[in-house]
Design an enzyme around this catalytic site. Structure first.
Site, PDB file in Angstrom:
ATOM      1  N   LYS A 219       4.671  26.863 -23.757  1.00 46.02           N
ATOM      2  CA  LYS A 219       3.510  26.927 -23.408  1.00 46.02           C
ATOM      3  C   LYS A 219       2.315  27.346 -24.256  1.00 46.02           C
ATOM      4  O   LYS A 219       2.972  28.220 -25.035  1.00 46.02           O
ATOM      5  CB  LYS A 219       3.458  28.049 -21.814  1.00 46.02           C
ATOM      6  CG  LYS A 219       2.241  27.287 -20.857  1.00 46.02           C
ATOM      7  CD  LYS A 219       2.942  26.414 -19.869  1.00 46.02           C
ATOM      8  CE  LYS A 219       1.511  25.722 -18.932  1.00 46.02           C
ATOM      9  NZ  LYS A 219       1.782  24.935 -18.205  1.00 46.02           N
TER      10      LYS A 219
ATOM     11  N   GLY B 199      -7.549  19.098  -4.813  1.00 44.57           N
ATOM     12  CA  GLY B 199      -7.878  18.677  -6.384  1.00 44.57           C
ATOM     13  C   GLY B 199      -7.291  17.794  -6.751  1.00 44.57           C
ATOM     14  O   GLY B 199      -7.152  16.636  -5.942  1.00 44.57           O
ATOM     15  N   HIS B 200      -7.254  17.479  -8.151  1.00 45.61           N
ATOM     16  CA  HIS B 200      -6.588  16.332  -8.677  1.00 45.61           C
ATOM     17  C   HIS B 200      -5.428  15.866  -8.073  1.00 45.61           C
ATOM     18  O   HIS B 200      -5.087  14.726  -7.717  1.00 45.61           O
ATOM     19  CB  HIS B 200      -6.648  16.658 -10.146  1.00 45.61           C
ATOM     20  CG  HIS B 200      -7.653  16.851 -10.826  1.00 45.61           C
ATOM     21  ND1 HIS B 200      -8.284  17.940 -11.119  1.00 45.61           N
ATOM     22  CD2 HIS B 200      -8.454  15.884 -11.493  1.00 45.61           C
ATOM     23  CE1 HIS B 200      -9.246  17.821 -12.000  1.00 45.61           C
ATOM     24  NE2 HIS B 200      -9.496  16.507 -12.014  1.00 45.61           N
ATOM     25  N   VAL B 201      -4.562  16.672  -7.797  1.00 49.25           N
ATOM     26  CA  VAL B 201      -3.126  16.395  -7.178  1.00 49.25           C
ATOM     27  C   VAL B 201      -3.332  16.136  -5.488  1.00 49.25           C
ATOM     28  O   VAL B 201      -3.051  15.459  -4.967  1.00 49.25           O
ATOM     29  CB  VAL B 201      -2.088  17.443  -7.555  1.00 49.25           C
ATOM     30  CG1 VAL B 201      -0.726  16.852  -6.789  1.00 49.25           C
ATOM     31  CG2 VAL B 201      -1.855  17.594  -9.214  1.00 49.25           C
TER      32      VAL B 201
ATOM     33  N   GLY C 205      -5.703  22.755  -0.714  1.00 42.18           N
ATOM     34  CA  GLY C 205      -6.287  22.434  -2.042  1.00 42.18           C
ATOM     35  C   GLY C 205      -6.585  20.842  -2.117  1.00 42.18           C
ATOM     36  O   GLY C 205      -5.417  20.251  -2.192  1.00 42.18           O
TER      37      GLY C 205
HETATM   38  P1  NAD Z   1      -7.574  21.394  -9.378  1.00 40.14           P
HETATM   39  O1  NAD Z   1      -7.946  22.487 -10.072  1.00 40.14           O
HETATM   40  O2  NAD Z   1      -8.029  19.965  -9.525  1.00 40.14           O
HETATM   41  O3  NAD Z   1      -7.477  21.444  -7.718  1.00 40.14           O
HETATM   42  C1  NAD Z   1      -7.124  22.812  -7.062  1.00 40.14           C
HETATM   43  C2  NAD Z   1      -8.060  22.800  -5.903  1.00 40.14           C
HETATM   44  O4  NAD Z   1      -7.879  23.716  -4.986  1.00 40.14           O
HETATM   45  C3  NAD Z   1      -9.474  22.642  -6.238  1.00 40.14           C
HETATM   46  O5  NAD Z   1      -9.974  21.677  -5.418  1.00 40.14           O
HETATM   47  C4  NAD Z   1     -10.028  24.058  -5.501  1.00 40.14           C
HETATM   48  O6  NAD Z   1     -11.101  23.946  -5.091  1.00 40.14           O
HETATM   49  C5  NAD Z   1      -8.881  24.369  -4.622  1.00 40.14           C
HETATM   50  N1  NAD Z   1      -8.517  25.723  -4.068  1.00 40.14           N
HETATM   51  C6  NAD Z   1      -8.894  26.799  -5.020  1.00 40.14           C
HETATM   52  N2  NAD Z   1      -8.434  27.823  -4.278  1.00 40.14           N
HETATM   53  C7  NAD Z   1      -8.382  27.606  -3.118  1.00 40.14           C
HETATM   54  C8  NAD Z   1      -7.878  28.158  -1.778  1.00 40.14           C
HETATM   55  N3  NAD Z   1      -7.524  29.706  -1.871  1.00 40.14           N
HETATM   56  N4  NAD Z   1      -7.821  27.511  -0.705  1.00 40.14           N
HETATM   57  C9  NAD Z   1      -7.904  26.224  -0.858  1.00 40.14           C
HETATM   58  N5  NAD Z   1      -8.160  25.491  -2.020  1.00 40.14           N
HETATM   59  C10 NAD Z   1      -8.368  26.133  -2.990  1.00 40.14           C
HETATM   60  O7  NAD Z   1      -5.820  21.513  -9.835  1.00 40.14           O
HETATM   61  P2  NAD Z   1      -4.668  20.413  -9.710  1.00 40.14           P
HETATM   62  O8  NAD Z   1      -4.795  19.725 -11.016  1.00 40.14           O
HETATM   63  O9  NAD Z   1      -4.964  19.489  -8.499  1.00 40.14           O
HETATM   64  O10 NAD Z   1      -3.335  21.254  -9.565  1.00 40.14           O
HETATM   65  C11 NAD Z   1      -3.272  22.033  -8.024  1.00 40.14           C
HETATM   66  C12 NAD Z   1      -1.947  22.951  -8.358  1.00 40.14           C
HETATM   67  O11 NAD Z   1      -0.963  21.946  -8.811  1.00 40.14           O
HETATM   68  C13 NAD Z   1      -1.963  23.982  -9.322  1.00 40.14           C
HETATM   69  O12 NAD Z   1      -1.338  25.115  -9.012  1.00 40.14           O
HETATM   70  C14 NAD Z   1      -1.541  23.215 -10.542  1.00 40.14           C
HETATM   71  O13 NAD Z   1      -0.943  24.529 -11.579  1.00 40.14           O
HETATM   72  C15 NAD Z   1      -0.433  22.272 -10.059  1.00 40.14           C
HETATM   73  N6  NAD Z   1       0.152  21.493 -10.940  1.00 40.14           N
HETATM   74  C16 NAD Z   1      -0.453  20.337 -11.032  1.00 40.14           C
HETATM   75  C17 NAD Z   1      -0.196  19.393 -11.876  1.00 40.14           C
HETATM   76  C18 NAD Z   1      -1.149  18.057 -12.304  1.00 40.14           C
HETATM   77  O14 NAD Z   1      -0.548  17.115 -12.878  1.00 40.14           O
HETATM   78  N7  NAD Z   1      -2.383  18.384 -12.127  1.00 40.14           N
HETATM   79  C19 NAD Z   1       1.155  19.628 -12.339  1.00 40.14           C
HETATM   80  C20 NAD Z   1       1.995  20.515 -11.766  1.00 40.14           C
HETATM   81  C21 NAD Z   1       1.519  21.537 -11.139  1.00 40.14           C
END
Ligand code: NAD
Length: 351
Positions: A80, A182-184, A180
């Protein structure tokens, strides 16, 4: 600092510090273990409160990547990197390319991709100075945003947990509380909705909540209320540490399965979930889809393996078998699923 005896150091093979006076780059690359192959892991850009915080974060995250890659059956080790500083204030093309040069100097021992604060456009720029930069998307080539594959993997994992805990093959009418969007999280809601699951959703961003309500018929829930929803599954897809002393007491669900990294505030919370008869799909086992996607981009460049959607999704579908193995190992040995995942992963990479 007593570095080698520090618990966070935990047998890292190599930790490198990079500084570039011209671009202001301050970065750390941590390579935990390369027994199975080169170390792969994202690059996080964050305004850390101290150098120690940055070091602690990169060490903790790189170790997690070793376990993640091993469980997914990838010929990769764990690594990392972190760039210190607020991306909104100091990120520049020159700084990103300087990070690329830093990683290039490690000669392929570390493969870099996106993480918090670093996006596809940054990886495109980094790839100009570093042949080991993945998660690139240029002229329709590369893996780009890994989130859809991560969401698919979490979906597969949820189905596996439902089969094991609820003895059901389908998700029709199964209630899922998603924290949450977000993207996922949003992609995941789309997949769950298409299979007939009933969604309860929350996010800091009300626009995202409204979108999920309109598109997927989800029920909007307050940020803190998400833990109290009378659902079958809690799916943490926001930040880490959603599972802690306070929230476990409140959860009414039978399954915890989501995308967030480091869902357990402390290791002991894995055991606590088991004691509450909640089946936990270990985070690094279920959220590996994005890493698989990045691996195939790397393998297409260096190993002659074809980069295509079928390969990536077929590999990601193996999350089902991985979780089944973890669940039954935990049951057989009367340990938590979190502990079972660690033991199984260690057997794979500590050969
Ligand atoms: P992202 O930043 O696109 O989405 C996160 C979302 O969570 C945002 O919409 C944000 O507003 C919301 N959020 C933050 N705090 C919050 C709370 N207290 N209550 C409710 N919502 C809240 O991130 P992502 O890429 O969707 O990833 C989400 C999680 O999955 C992260 O922990 C990331 O490390 C993990 N992850 C992501 C990937 C990937 O491919 N993107 C891969 C493995 C793990």
């Amino acid at each position: 600092m007593n570095f080698f005896n520090n618990s966070a150091f935990n047998k890292h093979e190599q930790v490198s510090f990079f500084y570039d006076q011209v671009t202001g780059l301050k970065a750390i690359v941590a390579i935990h273990n390369t027994n199975l192959g080169p170390a792969l892991g994202g690059c996080r850009m964050w305004d850390y409160a101290s150098d120690e915080d940055a070091l602690y974060d990169v060490l903790r995250l790189s170790q997690g990547m070793t376990y993640k890659a091993a469980l997914a059956g990838l010929p990769l080790g764990g690594g990392k990197s972190v760039i210190m500083g607020d991306p909104k204030k100091i990120k520049s093309e020159a700084l990103i390319k300087s990070m690329g040069q830093a990683v290039e100097s490690l000669g392929g021992k570390y493969i870099i991709a996106e993480d918090v604060g670093i996006g596809v456009e940054d990886m495109n720029q980094m790839s100009e100075t570093c042949p080991y930069a993945m998660g690139v998307l240029k002229n329709n080539e590369g893996s780009g945003d890994p989130s859809p594959v991560t969401a698919h993997g979490v979906f597969v994992g949820i189905k596996s947990a439902v089969q094991y805990r609820l003895q059901r093959e389908d998700l029709r009418g199964v209630k899922v509380a998603v924290q949450g969007l977000g993207h996922v999280g949003m992609y995941l809601c789309q997949l769950l909705h298409a299979e007939g699951a009933l969604l309860f959703v929350t996010d800091i961003d009300q626009e995202k909540v409204s979108y999920a309500v309109q598109q997927f018929g989800a029920t909007a829930v307050g940020l803190d209320e998400i833990y109290d929803v009378d659902a079958d599954i809690f799916s943490p897809c926001a930040l880490g540490a959603a599972i802690n002393d306070e929230t476990i007491k409140r959860l009414k669900v039978k399954i915890v399965a989501g995308a967030a990294n480091n869902q357990l505030a402390e290791v002991r919370h894995g055991q606590m979930l088991a004691e509450h008869n909640i089946l936990y799909a270990p985070d690094y086992a279920i959220n590996v889809g994005g890493v698989i996607s990045v691996y195939y981009e790397y393998a297409s460049r260096y190993k002659g393996i074809e980069f295509n959607r079928d390969n990536i999704f077929a590999h990601t579908n193996k999350i089902k078998a991985t979780l089944e193995n973890i669940f039954s190992y935990a049951e057989q040995h009367k340990i938590s699923t979190a502990a079972a995942a660690d033991i199984i992963a260690e057997k794979i990479f500590q050969h």
